[in-house]
Motif scaffolding. Structure first.
Motif, mmCIF file in Angstrom:
data_model
loop_
_atom_site.group_PDB
_atom_site.id
_atom_site.type_symbol
_atom_site.label_atom_id
_atom_site.label_comp_id
_atom_site.label_asym_id
_atom_site.label_seq_id
_atom_site.Cartn_x
_atom_site.Cartn_y
_atom_site.Cartn_z
ATOM 1 N N GLY A 1 36.524 39.753 41.021
ATOM 2 C CA GLY A 1 35.480 40.106 40.062
ATOM 3 C C GLY A 1 34.562 41.181 40.627
ATOM 4 N N CYS B 1 38.083 42.582 34.074
ATOM 5 C CA CYS B 1 39.480 42.696 34.495
ATOM 6 C C CYS B 1 40.442 42.472 33.337
ATOM 7 C CB CYS B 1 39.775 41.684 35.598
ATOM 8 S SG CYS B 1 38.602 41.754 36.950
ATOM 9 N N ASP C 1 35.046 39.929 30.509
ATOM 10 C CA ASP C 1 35.662 39.976 31.829
ATOM 11 C C ASP C 1 36.161 41.395 32.044
ATOM 12 O OD1 ASP C 1 37.598 39.929 33.946
ATOM 13 O OD2 ASP C 1 37.694 37.755 33.753
ATOM 14 N N ARG D 1 40.780 41.845 39.913
ATOM 15 C CA ARG D 1 41.229 40.695 39.121
ATOM 16 C C ARG D 1 40.932 39.397 39.860
ATOM 17 N NH1 ARG D 1 45.049 37.099 39.089
ATOM 18 N NH2 ARG D 1 46.082 37.947 40.937
#
Length: 685
Positions: free
Chosen positions: A617, A638, A636, A614
């Motif tokens: 990356g 995460c 993304d 998180r």
């Protein structure tokens, strides 16, 4: 008529010079221009009365110009344009630097909308160089949600925003609808044109959310389709199946019983190798979970059938450790193991190569030295790579090409969520070892600062007095002028400990700049107990096994990733002794303290890795470009896990029905998949 492949230089306001500047951002044609998504957004939708404003706020203000602007020349090259704006409850002093041409645009009594950051004091507010629009025609740069793009030298936010507006007007009707209509309807996703318009210039936050969801889904859907497409293509490539064997004979030779999780992973792999298709499997387990035993069982099954196996490790120290372990485990069956590393002499390497090519040995354990063109196998059927994220995808493939479609097993001690692992390792099936073997010690972890230094040195002395050994890890090899003086270097800190704090202890130092032979010699001496304290860089991060080591100290711990700290912690607690990990950090930021507290609170590698991912990356987490994933434009890994799961389910449904994406309705999707694979240039393969 403009097409998606039309050069951006033909967009109004761009031209050849600016087109070259945009190319540095990856923007070369209309397609890449409208696909250059904002990195953030500024909310300019709400207007605030001046009376409610405070210094340091960024606000939109509707106000009237209270006096004629005054232009003054402070010195050569410095002009100031000043005036005051007012509303019903307050006033703000506005200043523009070196923008004298605005003097003719502002007139006393006219109404404008200003957007910018307030300065001054609550009693006398100021604004410097705010954006503005006449109130009667506002709505272009104020009163709306504005995109914020990544920039490079010579490129402004206004230039990109204006270019994107022109680009959408020119080619909006050419945007491909890559999602099959049935998929779009099933997951309630908007059309492509709506998504592109509202990702750049959202009508409101609801429209932005709808656009983001569509584009995130499409990006992940295309990627999972590409990976599934490759997986299906590989499944059509048969290989000679290895006879299915029971691992019980191998287990019977062990001085301990494998865990249920280890046995599940072994069964998965043996079933794959007997299937008639090449195995592509990831064995994922936390530090100390016993992945090497799984590898040994697979090697045993392979060699039992008269084939050869290769085991590649990221460092010479680790390769030598695996060589000793595998030699011991396979010795009862008469299986021959050799070591091949860069530090060996030319004669040793030549003899190893000859033994492999003739089939005199069954297993080669080594480093990148296994990849060289002169290393050949008689009949390579199994390739194993340890700590997969430390090797490039191409390196794994190079080793695999030394056999006739060999089976592939990769191992990683970096625990990550299963859905993400499927993305990162693409075509690999996954086995998770989710329990530790009996006897693994829980490592108590503490976070301290320099105030505890004397107590820490006393603790080192106490443990060494009890016969234990200590690791000390520093972030640097040697001192650097470019970093703060409190950042520890391995060489300097080893000397400081020896001369000032622990002169009676045996202290060694190891780092990545040393010759491989010297590193291996020091590591061997430490593992034999000939040193009490080993000061090192992260060269000892992975795999080094010293059961007598009971304390891991990490200096400047805030400079390491959480997963890296978890790996380092895993170097202790490997024997029968109570073990500890002390993270030393002088970081004052709340974020750094919160991050390190995760290490104190849990030993769960999945939780630690998720938090690390998180924060950093996938690029930093797995090593840049080592994970084989393309750069995501908007998704993304995460925060978009829920969309990822939906995209994976949708891509599976499409490929189950049309594995080759050959149906007419899948033509746009296939084109997008092929573009992605072409850009990756074999990264997935």
């Amino acid at each position: 008529m403009a097409e998606l492949n039309t050069s951006v230089q033909y967009i109004k306001g761009i031209g050849e010079k600016r087109a070259k500047l945009l190319s540095k951002l990856g923007v070369t044609d209309l397609g890449s221009l409208v696909g250059y998504f904002p990195r953030a957004y500024e909310d300019r939708t709400s207007f605030k009365p001046i009376a409610e404003c405070l210094p340091d706020e960024t606000v939109c203000i509707r106000a009237i110009i209270a006096n004629e602007p005054v232009l003054s020349h402070v010195r050569r090259g410095m002009e100031l344009l000043k005036f005051r704006i007012v509303d019903e409850g307050g006033a703000v002093d506005v200043t523009y630097f070196n923008q004298s041409y605005y003097k003719t645009q502002f007139h006393r009594g006219e109404s404008y909308v200003f957007y910018g950051k307030l300065g001054g004091t609550a009693q006398r507010l100021t604004m410097i160089n705010p954006l503005f629009e006449a109130e009667a025609s506002a709505g272009r740069v104020t009163g709306r949600i504005m995109p914020v793009y990544r920039l490079s030298s010579g490129i402004s936010q206004k230039l990109i925003a204006d270019a994107v507006r022109s680009g959408l007007a020119a080619c909006g009707d050419k945007l491909p609808e890559a999602l099959p209509e049935s998929t779009r309807e099933q997951y309630q996703l908007c059309h492509a044109l709506y998504a592109y318009e509202n990702i750049h210039f959202p009508a409101d936050y609801s429209a932005l959310d709808i656009a983001r969801r569509r584009l995130i889904f499409e990006e992940l859907f295309t990627l999972t389709c590409a990976l599934g497409f490759l997986r299906g293509r590989r499944a059509k490539e048969p290989c000679a199946p290895l006879p299915e064997v029971s691992p019980q004979e191998f287990y019977a030779s062990l001085p301990f019983s494998p865990t249920a999780a280890q046995q599940r992973a072994v069964n998965d792999a043996l079933r794959d190798m007997a299937s008639g298709a090449p195995m592509n499997r990831l064995v994922q387990g936390d530090v100390g979970s016993g992945k090497t035993l799984v590898a040994a069982a697979c090697i045993w099954a392979c060699c039992k059938c008269g084939k050869q196996a290769a085991f590649m490790a990221p460092t010479g120290i680790l390769a030598e450790q695996h060589f000793r372990t595998l030699s011991s485990l396979l010795k009862p069956f008469g299986m021959r193991v050799l070591l091949l590393t860069g530090s060996m002499t030319a004669k040793q390497k030549r003899l190893a190569r000859e033994a492999l090519q003739s089939g005199e040995v069954d297993v080669a354990v080594g480093t990148h030295a296994l990849l060289t063109g002169d290393v050949c196998f008689r009949d390579l059927a199994l390739v194993i790579t340890d700590e997969q994220h430390r090797f490039g995808v191409e390196q794994r493939n190079t080793l695999g090409q030394k056999g006739e479609r060999p089976h592939t097993l990769v191992m990683s001690a970096t625990p990550i969520p299963r859905t993400l692992a499927l993305m990162i390792y693409g075509e690999l099936d996954i086995s998770v070892i989710d329990e530790l073997p009996p006897g693994r010690q829980k490592v108590d972890t503490f976070v301290v600062d320099e105030r505890y230094r004397a107590r820490l040195n006393a603790f080192i002395r106490k443990l060494v007095g009890e016969g234990r050994q200590v690791f000390v890890v520093c972030p640097m090899v040697e001192e650097s002028e470019s970093l703060p003086e409190n950042v520890k270097s391995a060489e300097a800190f080893a000397l400081e400990l020896q001369e000032k704090h622990l002169p009676d202890l045996r202290i060694g130092c190891i780092h990545g700049r040393m010759k491989p032979r010297d590193k291996e010699d020091i590591m061997l001496r430490f593992s034999r107990g000939e040193m009490d304290v080993l000061v090192s860089t992260t060269v000892i991060e992975v795999g080094v096994d010293v059961p007598n080591a009971a304390l891991m100290i990490v200096e400047n711990a805030d400079r390491f990733g959480l997963s890296q700290l978890h790996q380092l912690r895993g170097r202790v607690g490997r024997g029968q002794h109570k073990s500890y990990c002390v993270l030393v950090s002088g970081a004052s930021s709340e974020e750094a303290r919160k991050r390190l507290s995760v290490m104190h609170e849990t030993t769960d590698g999945f939780r630690i890795a998720s938090e690390d991912l998180r924060i950093r990356g996938p690029g930093d987490f797995f090593g840049q470009r080592q994970h084989g994933l393309p750069e995501m434009r908007i998704a993304d890994f995460c925060t978009d896990m829920d969309v990822l799961t939906s995209a994976q389910n949708a891509s599976k449904a499409v490929l189950d029905r049309d594995p080759g994406l050959s149906l007419p309705e899948h033509a746009p999707l296939r084109a997008q998949v092929e573009r992605l694979l072409a850009v990756q240039n074999g990264q997935f393969n």
